[in-house]
Design a protein around this motif. Structure first.
Motif, PDB file in Angstrom:
ATOM      1  N   CYS A   1       0.857  -1.177   0.000  1.00 40.90           N
ATOM      2  CA  CYS A   1       0.000   0.000   0.000  1.00 40.90           C
ATOM      3  C   CYS A   1       0.901   1.238   0.000  1.00 40.90           C
ATOM      4  O   CYS A   1       1.759   1.381   0.867  1.00 40.90           O
ATOM      5  CB  CYS A   1      -0.881  -0.015   1.234  1.00 40.90           C
ATOM      6  SG  CYS A   1      -1.987   1.398   1.337  1.00 40.90           S
TER       7      CYS A   1
ATOM      8  N   CYS B   1       0.530   4.107   0.991  1.00 40.44           N
ATOM      9  CA  CYS B   1       0.017   5.191   1.829  1.00 40.44           C
ATOM     10  C   CYS B   1       1.183   5.942   2.476  1.00 40.44           C
ATOM     11  O   CYS B   1       2.272   5.411   2.661  1.00 40.44           O
ATOM     12  CB  CYS B   1      -0.951   4.664   2.888  1.00 40.44           C
ATOM     13  SG  CYS B   1      -0.240   3.474   4.025  1.00 40.44           S
TER      14      CYS B   1
ATOM     15  N   CYS C   1      -4.167  -0.990   4.436  1.00 42.96           N
ATOM     16  CA  CYS C   1      -3.058  -1.882   4.772  1.00 42.96           C
ATOM     17  C   CYS C   1      -2.846  -2.035   6.277  1.00 42.96           C
ATOM     18  O   CYS C   1      -2.028  -2.840   6.701  1.00 42.96           O
ATOM     19  CB  CYS C   1      -1.768  -1.406   4.118  1.00 42.96           C
ATOM     20  SG  CYS C   1      -1.119   0.101   4.841  1.00 42.96           S
TER      21      CYS C   1
ATOM     22  N   CYS D   1      -4.135   3.205   8.428  1.00 42.72           N
ATOM     23  CA  CYS D   1      -4.567   3.155   7.027  1.00 42.72           C
ATOM     24  C   CYS D   1      -5.561   2.012   6.882  1.00 42.72           C
ATOM     25  O   CYS D   1      -5.284   0.884   7.285  1.00 42.72           O
ATOM     26  CB  CYS D   1      -3.372   2.942   6.100  1.00 42.72           C
ATOM     27  SG  CYS D   1      -3.855   2.605   4.397  1.00 42.72           S
TER      28      CYS D   1
HETATM   29 ZN    ZN Z   1      -1.892   1.871   3.580  1.00 43.51          ZN
END
Ligand code: ZN
Length: 299
Positions: free
Chosen positions: A239, A241, A275, A272
């Motif tokens: 991910c 993020c 994830c 998040c």
């Molecule tokens: Zn994430």
């Protein structure tokens, strides 16, 4: 255990391109992170497998994102994968439960009527290519095949499977994508269809029985000569993020919420949703955010 990867193949006459993957680990990982219930697990899992298979036919660093938006109770489902084997998936409604499981794990009603949007991102390109088609089945695989046909004039066979045990836990997940290139000998297409009708390959069952990605394609390609292409990228749940994105999510909070956080004097823990990565936001950061939002509200 060695890392799985998406295996790519091509028929000897180059008119069929094939991808196959055992994605059990990444789909299981998604389930553990988001605590998805059976229908959401199957929907997100199949979408992740589909995205991985499609992404393997792109080029280095390219990505594909699949967004299913239906009017059913599952709402939207998103999966994204890169040529390099990164994949993630998400649904807005991970704990949806139907009144009963009379329909088994059929997604049709849970997803409902709606659209599939596919975005293809290339590095250094601001605007992704995007195509949208209506959902034809809501079972993910057929919808991807419909998209490939409508948007790219590619006929395909998409077979995706996610197998859950009686507790709803992922036991296997994977899939096969066979794409037919222009100029194909129609006899070849008929052979694939006949193989499929005769053998009715069940991907998740085969994986459960220990099949490798190479084993998965055998029943589909019986009597057809093919070879494997190099594609050496381990499949990984990833991910992208960042703390910045998490901070942007906090911008949706009200002034009172932010003041409340500041009063408590405790750092804020934000996770998040895709994830599960935890982020700590300090009190000075919350104060700065409040200030920023206040200033922008004056304009
Ligand atoms: Zn994430």
């Amino acid at each position: 255990m060695s890392k799985e990867r998406v295996h790519r193949f091509v028929s000897k006459d180059l008119t069929l391109r094939i991808a196959a993957v055992n994605a059990t680990e990444v789909v299981r990982h998604m389930q553990n992170l988001q605590n998805t219930y059976p229908l959401a697990t199957v929907a997100v899992g199949r979408s992740m497998v589909g995205a991985l298979l499609m992404a393997a036919q792109l080029k280095d660093d390219q990505m594909v994102g699949l967004l299913f938006r239906g009017n059913g109770p599952l709402g939207s489902i998103y999966a994204e994968a890169s040529y390099n084997g990164h994949v993630r998936g998400y649904t807005a409604n991970p704990q949806y439960q139907p009144a009963n499981y009379d329909n088994g794990l059929s997604l049709k009603e849970a997803i409902g009527i709606g659209l599939l949007s596919v975005a293809r991102h290339q590095p250094f390109q601001k605007q992704p290519f995007q195509g949208t088609v209506e959902l034809v089945s809501g079972e993910i695989g057929q919808d991807i095949a419909h998209y490939l046909h409508q948007s790219h004039q590619i006929r395909s066979l998409v077979s995706l499977g996610v197998y859950l045990d009686t507790y709803g836990k992922v036991q296997s997940a994977g899939g096969v994508l066979i794409e037919v290139m222009p100029g194909v000998d129609e006899a070849l297409v008929e052979k694939i269809q006949k193989n499929y009708d005769d053998k009715k390959p069940n991907i998740s069952k085969m994986l459960l029985d220990g099949a490798s990605a190479e084993d998965l394609i055998k029943p589909f390609l019986d009597g057809i000569a093919y070879e494997e292409l190099e594609h050496d990228h381990p499949v990984e749940y990833f991910c992208p993020c960042t703390k910045d994105r998490v901070m942007r999510a906090l911008e949706l909070l009200s002034n009172e919420d932010l003041e409340d956080m500041i009063e408590k004097q405790e750092p804020v823990h934000v996770t998040c949703q895709v994830c599960g990565r935890p982020y700590d936001v300090s009190i000075p950061e919350v104060k700065a955010l409040k200030e920023k939002l206040y200033k922008s509200s004056l304009h």
